[in-house]
Structures are given as structure tokens and as C-alpha cells.
Design a protein around this motif. Structure first.
Motif, short mmCIF file in Angstrom:
data_model
loop_
_atom_site.label_atom_id
_atom_site.label_comp_id
_atom_site.label_asym_id
_atom_site.label_seq_id
_atom_site.Cartn_x
_atom_site.Cartn_y
_atom_site.Cartn_z
N SER A 119 0.84 -1.20 0.00
CA SER A 119 0.00 0.00 0.00
C SER A 119 0.87 1.25 0.00
CB SER A 119 -0.93 0.00 1.22
OG SER A 119 -0.17 0.03 2.42
N SER A 120 0.34 2.33 -0.55
CA SER A 120 1.14 3.55 -0.71
C SER A 120 1.51 4.15 0.63
CB SER A 120 0.35 4.56 -1.55
OG SER A 120 -0.86 4.91 -0.90
N GLY A 121 0.59 4.13 1.60
CA GLY A 121 0.88 4.71 2.91
C GLY A 121 1.96 3.94 3.66
N TYR A 122 1.92 2.61 3.55
CA TYR A 122 2.93 1.77 4.20
C TYR A 122 4.30 2.05 3.60
CZ TYR A 122 4.92 -2.49 6.28
OH TYR A 122 5.68 -3.39 6.99
N GLN A 123 4.38 2.09 2.27
CA GLN A 123 5.65 2.33 1.60
C GLN A 123 6.16 3.74 1.88
OE1 GLN A 123 7.74 0.27 -0.24
NE2 GLN A 123 6.42 -1.29 0.67
N ARG A 124 5.25 4.69 1.96
CA ARG A 124 5.68 6.06 2.24
C ARG A 124 6.20 6.19 3.66
NH1 ARG A 124 1.79 10.91 2.30
NH2 ARG A 124 3.19 12.66 2.52
N CYS A 125 5.58 5.49 4.59
CA CYS A 125 6.08 5.48 5.97
C CYS A 125 7.47 4.85 6.03
CB CYS A 125 5.10 4.73 6.87
SG CYS A 125 5.57 4.66 8.61
N LEU A 126 7.66 3.76 5.28
CA LEU A 126 8.98 3.13 5.22
C LEU A 126 10.02 4.08 4.63
CD1 LEU A 126 8.32 -0.55 4.11
CD2 LEU A 126 9.18 0.22 6.31
N LYS A 127 9.61 4.85 3.62
CA LYS A 127 10.52 5.81 3.01
C LYS A 127 10.95 6.86 4.01
CE LYS A 127 9.02 8.96 0.15
NZ LYS A 127 8.47 9.64 -1.06
N TRP A 128 10.03 7.30 4.84
CA TRP A 128 10.37 8.30 5.86
C TRP A 128 11.29 7.69 6.92
CZ3 TRP A 128 7.17 13.01 7.32
CH2 TRP A 128 6.60 13.58 6.18
N LEU A 129 11.04 6.43 7.28
CA LEU A 129 11.93 5.76 8.22
C LEU A 129 13.31 5.55 7.61
CD1 LEU A 129 9.49 3.06 9.64
CD2 LEU A 129 10.60 4.85 10.98
N TRP A 130 13.35 5.19 6.33
CA TRP A 130 14.62 4.94 5.64
C TRP A 130 15.47 6.20 5.58
CZ3 TRP A 130 17.55 1.03 4.09
CH2 TRP A 130 18.50 1.23 3.08
N ARG A 131 14.82 7.35 5.39
CA ARG A 131 15.55 8.62 5.29
C ARG A 131 15.84 9.24 6.65
NH1 ARG A 131 12.29 11.85 0.52
NH2 ARG A 131 12.95 10.54 -1.24
N GLY A 132 15.20 8.73 7.69
CA GLY A 132 15.41 9.31 9.01
C GLY A 132 14.49 10.47 9.30
N TRP A 133 13.41 10.63 8.54
CA TRP A 133 12.43 11.67 8.84
C TRP A 133 11.50 11.25 9.97
CZ3 TRP A 133 10.59 13.90 3.43
CH2 TRP A 133 11.69 14.46 2.79
N ILE A 134 11.35 9.96 10.16
CA ILE A 134 10.70 9.41 11.34
C ILE A 134 11.79 8.69 12.14
CG2 ILE A 134 9.01 7.78 12.24
CD1 ILE A 134 7.33 8.25 9.79
N VAL A 135 11.97 9.08 13.39
CA VAL A 135 13.07 8.54 14.20
C VAL A 135 12.52 8.03 15.52
CG1 VAL A 135 14.79 10.06 13.16
CG2 VAL A 135 13.53 10.83 15.18
N GLN A 136 13.35 7.27 16.20
CA GLN A 136 12.99 6.79 17.52
C GLN A 136 12.98 7.95 18.51
OE1 GLN A 136 15.89 3.79 18.34
NE2 GLN A 136 14.90 2.24 17.08
N ASN A 137 12.00 7.91 19.41
CA ASN A 137 11.89 8.95 20.43
C ASN A 137 13.09 8.88 21.37
OD1 ASN A 137 11.12 10.74 22.43
ND2 ASN A 137 8.99 10.03 22.47
N LYS A 138 13.75 10.01 21.58
CA LYS A 138 14.94 9.99 22.43
C LYS A 138 14.60 9.72 23.89
CE LYS A 138 14.94 15.06 22.89
NZ LYS A 138 15.75 16.28 22.67
N TYR A 139 13.33 9.91 24.27
CA TYR A 139 12.91 9.60 25.63
C TYR A 139 12.38 8.18 25.77
CZ TYR A 139 13.12 14.68 25.91
OH TYR A 139 13.54 15.98 25.86
N ASP A 140 12.00 7.57 24.66
CA ASP A 140 11.51 6.19 24.66
C ASP A 140 11.90 5.58 23.32
OD1 ASP A 140 10.27 3.79 24.97
OD2 ASP A 140 8.22 4.56 24.79
N SER A 141 12.93 4.74 23.32
CA SER A 141 13.47 4.20 22.06
C SER A 141 12.51 3.23 21.39
CB SER A 141 14.80 3.49 22.34
OG SER A 141 14.64 2.46 23.30
#
Length: 675
Positions: free
Chosen positions: A180-202
Motif C-alpha cells: 500500500s502507498s501509505g505503508y511504503q511512504r512510511c517506510l521511506k520516511w523511516l529509511w531517510r530518518g524523517w521518522i526517528v525513535q523517540n529519544k525519551y523512549d526508544s
């Protein structure tokens, strides 16, 4: 822009960098949501339909009303957006659980297996439709809460391990959801580092707050190494270094005497230990879900090299053994040489980002999995015939050619068997038995293996796009699934192991500063390149947010959209100003629109009449209307007429009720006046 020009891109507002906080349903509430969704799917798919009727994007079965019911099955207060978000955020996770339940039912109730598989497919398709619907409404909520947030479900009075929808879909290999487009787009953001782990909760994720920052120092930080794309680049570099070191070590033996471990050999073992420790750490944090075919491939290579390393250490140590040091040294190099094919093949795992190599790896993976059936059958047949030959050999009270017979049976599998040794052995029983064995192995089993390989190949090639996207999803999540506050890419993770005892006794802030300083020194060249790259990208993100578009918009310049794209060249390698690229892009768009308008108005007879657009809308099949109502296009005219009549009837009924009420009020007033 005038309506007669080509359309422009549009999107949603990403001005909010940090996602709002939402409460998470408890495990029992998630169980109830899953039960409700299972009830819905069982009613929507009561019998076997043609799978195409369900899996199409504008299905009349999984229509807009069913999507609405799926969200309502999550509960929540309708007039409270916070309450709705709290429970609807788990809908994708719950539908995937319903899919797994139907797979379990299909395995246990074979007489209804096709129906359960169809319901599982319906659950996946419903996930896809909801993801694509929410992507256009609130993509930030979709990415952070629906896909990346980890949830716990209570099954059989036991809480499961926390898992998010991204990981669950990948573990279940739900290619429909992954594609699905939303799943792949979310993965793209994770791959680029636009979505990151919370520094207060990994274990949770947030939108990176430095995506749109044009400051160099905001991007020159070791935390950016948590980005899967950068980890992948560093891993590829270290893999080539590992290959060079292996080549030097395995071909560096130029004496029969035992040589000491030199510097390059020590570095090679350092790389080896770092990779092994990384595998153990990820397996510990992720669990059995981390293990896969290619992990087994890597682990086998690590085992071979580790065995060689242990024997090499024994050969140079003062330990006294039964054999001399030269013997262990020779065996060590021979074992190390056997790992050469795996060391070179391992490079393919880091080139899987290419679609061709990725599809090839998926085919190989499925072929090896299908080979399990062949080798299981082969093992049983070899054991059976082996026992028969051993019985023939021991029938006279002596075992004379047992081992040559066993060796010949194994060579027959590879096509190198010999019939001569059975001419004088227990005639005619041995010859009959061996001819039977050769026929079964060469004619039956090998053809079964070819058929299995052909099936695996067709299965992957027919669904190559979804399989490739699933492979990339696995690759992305492999880097971030094991939470880590400080990323030391192997073999530098051994540096972290050495620092950990000292950092443990330091105050938390001081330990973080020391770790950040060490990471900066180790990865300084990479961090500089990353910072330059991300500052350039931040300019485009700022431009997109100024235009109220998605952060990942305007990455390409297509011919049919006159205002998309971004003039990256205006910024240079190091941007000269905050508005250089934005001004150049706006200037380019203004000039393009002007030229297009002049060209279209050069001939007054060129313009298409507005009625043409209305005719197009009336001429196409009412797919969207059928998706909303669940009625096919062939019955939609009748449905529309009935709907109009019903609306007119409702209006007339409302008018009659209004008039009746007015008459009653008037009569009451007249009665009161007479009194």
C-alpha cells in the motif's frame, strides 16, 4: 493558476513537526476491537466470492460503508477526536491479527480453508484501503500512531509482546498491506530518518524535528546515524573492507611454519567479532522474528570463520595438544578457505536495494525453502536404501564394503554414481537395489526438485513488485527494530562494549556527552557528508511547507505538472542562503506558467470548451459511486433514480409534517382566543 492550464500538485499541511500525544488502548480493549472486526469480516464475506471482487481497489464488497464500519468497530466517542484517535489508531494492527486468526482457522479446518483464506485476504485489503484513505486525511497520524506505535493484545489471557503494524505485516509477509502507498511512504520516511525513535523512549517514534532546519549543526550529530539509509551505506563500506581483509588473510600464508597473528589478521578478527556480537544483540532484542534465511546464511559464514579463528589462536598459543601447532594452523587456513564463496555472495545482501538483485535474492530464498521438501524425501530414501545395502553386506557375517557403498549412494545424488562396484556384490540383489535407487533419485526426486524450483520462480516473478517491496521493508526494519540509543555500526560496536563499563558509572548526561564525542570522532567524515546532504534537502522541505504540501513533495519534475520539482542547483553543495532555492523555484514556476499561458492563448480556437470536462465526468463509469454504495455500475442508474425518488418522498413527508404542526398550533391559538 487558470483552469485551462495543467494541474498543479497539492497536499496536506505538515507545519506540526511533533505529533500529538495519544493514549493507547489496553490489551483487553484491543482484543475486543479484533473480535468486532472479525465479526464484521465474517458477515461481509459469508461465502466464497471471486477473489478479484474483493481485492480490487474499488470493490463493491469492501466498499466505503464497510471501511466506515471497520473504524466504528474500534469504539470511541464520536464527537471527541481524541477518543476516536485513541481507539482507531489500532485498527490496522487489529485487522492484521484477524488475518492471522483466519490463517490459523484455515490450517485447522481444511474443509473451509478457502473461505478462511478469502477472509484473511479481505482483512489485508481492508488494511490497505484504510491506510490509503487516512494517508490523504492525516498522514502524520497514520505514520506515527497507526503504523509505528507498538501495541499489546491479550490472547488466551496472556499479553503478547509489544509490536507495531509495520513489524507485524512484515513478519506475516502480508504483501497486500506492505504494497500500500501509505505503508511504503512510511517506510521511506523511516529509511531517510524523517521518522526517528523517540529519544525519551526508544520503542516509540516521532517526526524528526530537524528535517526542515537549514542549520549545519542540526544535522551534524551522531543521532543521524540511526537513519537506516546511512547505516546501510556504512555497512556496505565495511563489507568491502571485510572482503579485502579476508582476501589478504586467506592468501597470506606463505610458509609451512606457524606465523604469528599480524595487524591485518587482527583487524579481520575484530571485524568478525563485531559482526557476531551485533547478530547476538539484535536476536536478543527482536527475538525469533529477526531470524530468517539470509540471517542463517550469515550465521553459517560466521560459524565457519569463528571455527577457523579458534584453531588459529590455538596454533599460536602455548597450549599443548595432541597434535602439533603446524597441524592446527593448516586446518585453520583450510577451514577459512571454505568460507570464500559465502564471503563474496554476502555482498549481494547489501545490493538488494536494486530491484533486479532484490528479486533475484527473493527467488533464491524461495528456492532454498522449497528445497527442504526435496531433502526431506531424499533423506528418507537414502536411509532406506542404505540400510538395505548394509544388510546385504552383513548377510555373510562380514561387513566389507559398507563405507564405499554409502559413498557411492551419496555420489549418485550428484550424478557421479558407479554401477561397476555392484556387479560382484550380492548378485543379483545389490544390482536390482541400486538400479531402483538410481531410478528413484535421478528420475523422480530430481524432477520433483525442478518442479519445486519452477513453482518458486513463478510465484515470485508473478508477484515480483510486492515481493521486492516486502524485501525492502525487511531491510529497513532490520536497522531500527532493535532499539539502540547510540548506533555503533559493526565492527565499531566493540568500542561500545569497551566503553560501557566506564559509562555505566558516569552520570547520565556526562555518559551521553562522552558517547557523542566518541561517535563524532569515529564517524566524522560520514557525519559531514550527511549534514551537507540534509541541509540541501531541508531547503526543499521548507519550500513544501510554505506551499502547504507534504515534506516529500517536489522531489521529481514531471511533464504534466507545471509547478512541481525544486531547483536544487540554486542552493549549491553548501546553501548560500535560506531562500536561494525557494526563490529560484518560484521564478522557474512563474516563467513556466507564463510561457504555457501564452502558448495556449496564441490561437483563440485552441482552448477546449468547459462542456468537454462535464462530458468526461458523465461518460466514465461511476466507479466511486459504486464504491460508496456497494452497487455495480450496471445497476447504478436504477439506484440513482430510486435514491432521487426517496429524497423527494422524504421532502414531501417533511413538508406534510410541518404543515400538520402549523395547523395544530393555529387551532390551539383559535381555541384559546374563543375562551
Amino acid at each position: 493558476m487558470p483552469s485551462y492550464l495543467l494541474p498543479t500538485s497539492n497536499g496536506v499541511d505538515w507545519s506540526c513537526e511533533q505529533p500529538p500525544s495519544y493514549d493507547v488502548p489496553n490489551s483487553r480493549q484491543i482484543l475486543r476491537i479484533c473480535v468486532n472486526l472479525k465479526y464484521l469480516i465474517d458477515k461481509v464475506v459469508p461465502i466464497l466470492y471471486d477473489e478479484k471482487l474483493i481485492m480490487c481497489d474499488h470493490s463493491r464488497i469492501l466498499n466505503l460503508h464497510v471501511i466506515t464500519l471497520a473504524k466504528e468497530a474500534c469504539g470511541g466517542k464520536k464527537d471527541d477526536p481524541k477518543s476516536l484517535h485513541k481507539y482507531q489508531s489500532v485498527v490496522i494492527f487489529s485487522l492484521l491479527k484477524v488475518c492471522s486468526w483466519n490463517w490459523e482457522l484455515a490450517a485447522s479446518e481444511l474443509h473451509n480453508a478457502e473461505l478462511y483464506y478469502l477472509r484473511a485476504s479481505a482483512a489485508q485489503q481492508l488494511c490497505k484501503l484504510i491506510i490509503e484513505q487516512d494517508e490523504t486525511r492525516d498522514a502524520q497520524f497514520l505514520f506515527i500512531q497507526m503504523l509505528c506505535q507498538r501495541y499489546v493484545i491479550n490472547e488466551n489471557d496472556e499479553d503478547s509482546v509489544a509490536q507495531n503494524a509495520l513489524e507485524l505485516a512484515m513478519d506475516m509477509h502480508c504483501t497486500t498491506v506492505i504494497g500500500s502507498s501509505g505503508y511504503q511512504r512510511c517506510l521511506k520516511w523511516l529509511w531517510r530518518g524523517w521518522i526517528v525513535q523517540n529519544k525519551y523512549d526508544s520503542k516509540s517514534y516521532v517526526i524528526c524535528d530537524s528535517v526542515s532546519s537549514s542549520k549545519f549543526t542540526s544535522h551534524f550529530h551522531p543521532d543521524r546515524l540511526k537513519t537506516p539509509m546511512y547505516q546501510n551505506i556504512i555497512t556496505i563500506i565495511f563489507s568491502f573492507v571485510f572482503l579485502v581483509l579476508y582476501t589478504i588473510v586467506v592468501n597470506g600464508k606463505d610458509s609451512q611454519e606457524v606465523q604469528g597473528i599480524d595487524f591485518l589478521e587482527g583487524v579481520f578478527y575484530f571485524f568478525m567479532l563485531g559482526s557476531i556480537f551485533d547478530e547476538i544483540s539484535k536476536c536478543y532484542h527482536v527475538g525469533w522474528s529477526y531470524l530468517g534465511f539470509w540471517n542463517s546464511f550469515n550465521d553459517t559464514m560466521y560459524f565457519i570463520i569463528s571455527t577457523s579463528m579458534i584453531l588459529r589462536v590455538i596454533s599460536v598459543s602455548p597450549i599443548q595438544t595432541r597434535y602439533p601447532a603446524e597441524y592446527w594452523d593448516k586446518i585453520s587456513y583450510r577451514i577459512l578457505s571454505c568460507a570464500a564463496p559465502m564471503v563474496w555472495t554476502r555482498l549481494l545482501l547489501y545490493l538488494e536495494s536494486s530491484r533486479f538483485v532484490g528479486a533475484l535474492l527473493v527467488v533464491l530464498k524461495h528456492m532454498m525453502q522449497e528445497s527442504i521438501v526435496f531433502f526431506f524425501l531424499l533423506l528418507l530414501i537414502v536411509l532406506g536404501f542404505m540400510q538395505g545395502f548394509i544388510g546385504l553386506d552383513s548377510s555373510d557375517g562380514n561387513r566389507e564394503i559398507t563405507w564405499p557403498t554409502i559413498s557411492n549412494l551419496l555420489r549418485t545424488v550428484l550424478g557421479a554414481g558407479s554401477f561397476d562396484m555392484f556387479d560382484d556384490f550380492a548378485p543379483p540383489f545389490a544390482s536390482i537395489l541400486y538400479y531402483s535407487y538410481s531410478f528413484v533419485v535421478s528420475v523422480i526426486l530430481l524432477n520433483i526438485l525442478i518442479a519445486l524450483y519452477s513453482t518458486a520462480y513463478d510465484k515470485v516473478i508473478d508477484n515480483s513488485v510486492d515481493e521486492y517491496m516486502a524485501l525492502m521493508a525487511q531491510k529497513t526494519l532490520r536497522y531500527i527494530r532493535a532499539p539502540d540509543d547510540d548506533v555503533y555500526v559493526p565492527p565499531l560496536n566493540l568500542v561500545e562494549v569497551c566503553l560501557s563499563p566506564f559509562l555505566h558509572f558516569m552520570p547520565r548526561k556526562m555518559a551521553k556527552r562522552v558517547s557523542t564525542f566518541v561517535l563524532t570522532i569515529l564517524y566524522f567524515p560520514m557525519l559531514f557528508v550527511v549534514a551537507v546532504k540534509e541541509v540541501r534537502e531541508a531547503k526543499r522541505v521548507c519550500y513544501n511547507r510554505m506551499k502547504k504540501q507534504e515534506d516529500d513533495a517536489n522531489e521529481s519534475d514531471v511533464a504534466w505538472d507545471l509547478t512541481d520539482g525544486y531547483v536544487d542547483d540554486a542552493d549549491g553543495w553548501i546553501p548560500r542562503g535560506n531562500t536561494s532555492g525557494i526563490a529560484a523555484t518560484q521564478k522557474k514556476n512563474k516563467r513556466t506558467l507564463k510561457l504555457q499561458k501564452e502558448a495556449e492563448l496564441s490561437d483563440p480556437d485552441f482552448r477546449v470548451k468547459p462542456d468537454w470536462f462535464k462530458s468526461v465526468k458523465c461518460s466514465v463509469q461511476p466507479v466511486d459511486n459504486g464504491f460508496r454504495s456497494g452497487i455495480g455500475w450496471e445497476s447504478y442508474d436504477l439506484y440513482r433514480e430510486i435514491t432521487k425518488q426517496r429524497e423527494e418522498s422524504d421532502k414531501q413527508t417533511e413538508m406534510i409534517q410541518t404543515l400538520t404542526k402549523m395547523v395544530k398550533d393555529l387551532s390551539i391559538r383559535l381555541d384559546s382566543q374563543e375562551k
